[in-house]
Design a protein around this motif. Structure first.
Motif: not given
Length: 185
Positions: A1-4, A93-106, A125-131, A178-179
């Motif tokens: 997994m990446l640290d950067m 350990t399990n190669h899982i992450a939650e994604i979150g996002y927000d955007l200006e209404p315009d 999926f590619s660089e962080m090796q998430l599944n 899933l990946k």
């Protein structure tokens, strides 16, 4: 997994680390009632100090191997900051992450967040090796639900009483990608 967490690009946007210089944007963005309509996990910042706490959290509070990262979404053509996107609750350990996002209404309904999410998911999926990437979506946030389904996320059910906010509990859809099901277009 990446640290950067490198900067990323899409056709119309640049995604970069949020810095202390973004304080005014973060403060105003997360005070916007439309931006926060379905964000029922924290009160909007009431001071620049609270906005700074958001920036610090987005950057993992400076810890290596942090469990979250958030990029600032910047329009290439204008240099205007329009939102944030990132991973949290990273389970290395399990190669899982939650994604979150927000955007200006315009910028809603212009395909920008779909473009951004496609790039961020590809990185995950590619660089962080998430599944597995999962998202929790407020039941009334139909736009976000549709966007994730369009990107291939599968609705796995409703998480009851996911958040307690301002005296009420809020249910959320749980969607996951899933990946092996990701279509990197």
């Amino acid at each position: 997994m990446l640290d950067m967490w490198p900067s990323l690009e899409t056709e119309r946007t640049r995604l970069r680390r949020i810095t202390d210089q973004d304080l005014d944007f973060i403060f105003n963005h997360f005070r916007d009632k439309e931006v926060c309509l379905y964000l029922v996990d924290a009160e909007p910042p009431s001071s620049p100090e609270e906005a700074q706490e958001i920036i610090d959290w987005c950057n993992g509070n400076g810890r290596p191997n942090s469990r979250q990262n958030r990029w600032l979404i910047v329009m290439k053509e204008t240099g205007h900051s329009i939102g944030t996107v990132g991973f949290h609750n990273l389970d290395r350990t399990n190669h899982i992450a939650e994604i979150g996002y927000d955007l200006e209404p315009d910028y809603w309904g212009k395909g920008i967040m779909g473009e951004v999410l496609q790039r961020v998911l590809g990185f995950g999926f590619s660089e962080m090796q998430l599944n597995r990437v999962q998202a929790f979506v407020h039941l009334q946030n139909a736009g976000s639900y549709r966007l994730l389904r369009k990107l291939g996320f599968v609705a796995e059910g409703v998480i009851r009483d996911r958040h307690f906010f301002r005296g009420s509990y809020y249910d959320h859809h749980l969607l996951a990608l899933l990946k092996r099901d990701f279509r990197n277009t």
